[in-house]
Write a protein that holds these residues in place. Structure first.
Motif, PDB file in Angstrom:
ATOM      1  N   UNK A 171      -6.053 -38.431  92.454  1.00  0.00           N
ATOM      2  CA  UNK A 171      -5.020 -39.239  91.828  1.00  0.00           C
ATOM      3  C   UNK A 171      -3.986 -39.651  92.877  1.00  0.00           C
ATOM      4  N   UNK A 172      -3.193 -40.654  92.525  1.00  0.00           N
ATOM      5  CA  UNK A 172      -2.201 -41.138  93.491  1.00  0.00           C
ATOM      6  C   UNK A 172      -0.911 -41.580  92.816  1.00  0.00           C
ATOM      7  N   UNK A 173       0.102 -41.725  93.650  1.00  0.00           N
ATOM      8  CA  UNK A 173       1.409 -42.212  93.211  1.00  0.00           C
ATOM      9  C   UNK A 173       1.721 -43.487  93.984  1.00  0.00           C
ATOM     10  N   UNK A 174       2.120 -44.522  93.261  1.00  0.00           N
ATOM     11  CA  UNK A 174       2.521 -45.779  93.901  1.00  0.00           C
ATOM     12  C   UNK A 174       3.926 -46.142  93.422  1.00  0.00           C
ATOM     13  N   UNK A 175       4.748 -46.570  94.341  1.00  0.00           N
ATOM     14  CA  UNK A 175       6.117 -46.974  94.017  1.00  0.00           C
ATOM     15  C   UNK A 175       6.275 -48.452  94.343  1.00  0.00           C
ATOM     16  N   UNK A 176       6.803 -49.192  93.390  1.00  0.00           N
ATOM     17  CA  UNK A 176       7.026 -50.622  93.574  1.00  0.00           C
ATOM     18  C   UNK A 176       8.524 -50.894  93.592  1.00  0.00           C
ATOM     19  N   UNK A 177       8.993 -51.368  94.721  1.00  0.00           N
ATOM     20  CA  UNK A 177      10.381 -51.793  94.842  1.00  0.00           C
ATOM     21  C   UNK A 177      10.383 -53.308  94.683  1.00  0.00           C
ATOM     22  N   UNK A 178      10.962 -53.777  93.588  1.00  0.00           N
ATOM     23  CA  UNK A 178      10.917 -55.197  93.238  1.00  0.00           C
ATOM     24  C   UNK A 178      12.302 -55.802  93.415  1.00  0.00           C
ATOM     25  N   UNK A 179      12.362 -56.975  94.023  1.00  0.00           N
ATOM     26  CA  UNK A 179      13.648 -57.631  94.269  1.00  0.00           C
ATOM     27  C   UNK A 179      13.756 -58.957  93.524  1.00  0.00           C
ATOM     28  N   UNK A 180      15.008 -59.379  93.346  1.00  0.00           N
ATOM     29  CA  UNK A 180      15.371 -60.612  92.633  1.00  0.00           C
ATOM     30  C   UNK A 180      15.207 -60.477  91.129  1.00  0.00           C
TER      31      UNK A 180
END
Length: 304
Positions: A171-180
């Motif tokens: 399993x994995x962890x993904x982080x999304x840093x979204x702008x605007x």
């Protein structure tokens, strides 16, 4: 652990409701939401945003409402000017965070996964999903109009590709840093208070990732989405600004957090600010805290 070994006592889950001042207007401690007061021997140091510290925890009548000496009147005016700058500071940001628990490693169409299923170099860096500069420019324009970007800037990191202990095997962890994703949304468009509006934006972001990593959405087994409003409500980040204030040319260096107050001191004696809202700003460098510590030690007459 390092703080405890140095003699610090850490309290968590204790909301601070007020910075307590003595009869001379000096910071002498903090009052918790439950009423308990902690008294400081020498200084109170705040790692909150300048806005949260000054506008929410500091009594506006710090030096009293009645007439006083010329020196006290001067202090009151200086504090009023300081509060005016803090109140008017630009907190424009547009950050949105999506944390994902994944059933499998993201598989990018441009660089497919190895047959072994193990993370490759394409998983260990910062991954972006923009194609053209015009997309970023359009996202900026939309956000300035109070519209969450149609094609926002998306930055992915997969920490489990470097540290296998943070997720179960496979399993994995993904982080999304979204702008605007602007805090102040045009009411015609919607509101972050509306779960449907928030979820629609999340789905738009995930669909973009899916274009580059087919099957990404299907691999999600857990998701935590934080809008700018959530960042404010949960973490006390004014207007969801992750840098504790916009990093414009008018709010860096000498002018951070207010013109002439880049020393981490405040108009309230014994009250210091050490957060990213101070020079040199955010970015997880630790520099504002280190700088503040140096100033504090100097004011105490302690060499470093």
């Amino acid at each position: 652990k390092a703080a405890s070994e140095a003699g610090a006592e850490l309290r968590t889950g204790c909301a601070v409701s007020e910075i307590v001042l003595d009869s001379k207007g000096r910071a002498k401690g903090v009052r918790l939401a439950g009423g308990e007061v902690f008294t400081a021997r020498r200084a109170v140091v705040s790692n909150l945003t300048p806005h949260q510290t000054v506008m929410h925890l500091l009594n506006e009548d710090a030096y009293g409402k009645d007439g006083a000496s010329a020196r006290v009147r001067e202090k009151k005016q200086r504090l009023a000017d300081y509060r005016r700058h803090i109140r008017g500071a630009d907190y424009t940001c547009g950050a949105f965070k999506i944390n994902c628990a994944l059933d499998s490693l993201p598989n990018f169409a441009c660089l497919p996964n190895d047959e072994s299923g193990l993370p490759g170099p394409q998983h260990r860096g910062t991954i972006h999903f923009e194609n053209r500069m015009c997309e970023i420019e359009r996202a900026s324009v939309e956000a300035s109009l109070g519209i969450p970007a149609t094609c926002p800037v998306i930055e992915m990191t997969i920490p489990s590709s470097l540290d296998s202990t943070i997720a179960p095997p496979g399993k994995h962890v993904a982080q999304l840093f979204v702008q605007f994703a602007p805090y102040d949304v045009d009411p015609v468009e919607g509101s972050w208070h509306d779960p449907r509006f928030k979820n629609a934006f999340v789905n738009r972001v995930l669909s973009i990732v899916d274009e580059f990593a087919p099957g990404f959405q299907d691999s999600i087994i857990g998701l935590d989405a934080l809008s700018p409003l959530d960042l404010e409500n949960i973490f006390g980040l004014h207007k969801g600004n992750i840098f504790h204030g916009a990093l414009g040319l008018n709010q860096i260096g000498w002018a951070r957090p207010a013109p002439g107050w880049s020393s981490h001191r405040t108009p309230i004696d014994s009250l210091y600010l050490c957060s990213a809202g101070n020079h040199p700003g955010g970015g997880v460098s630790g520099a504002p805290g280190r700088n503040c510590a140096a100033i504090l030690l100097s004011d105490m007459g302690i060499g470093i």
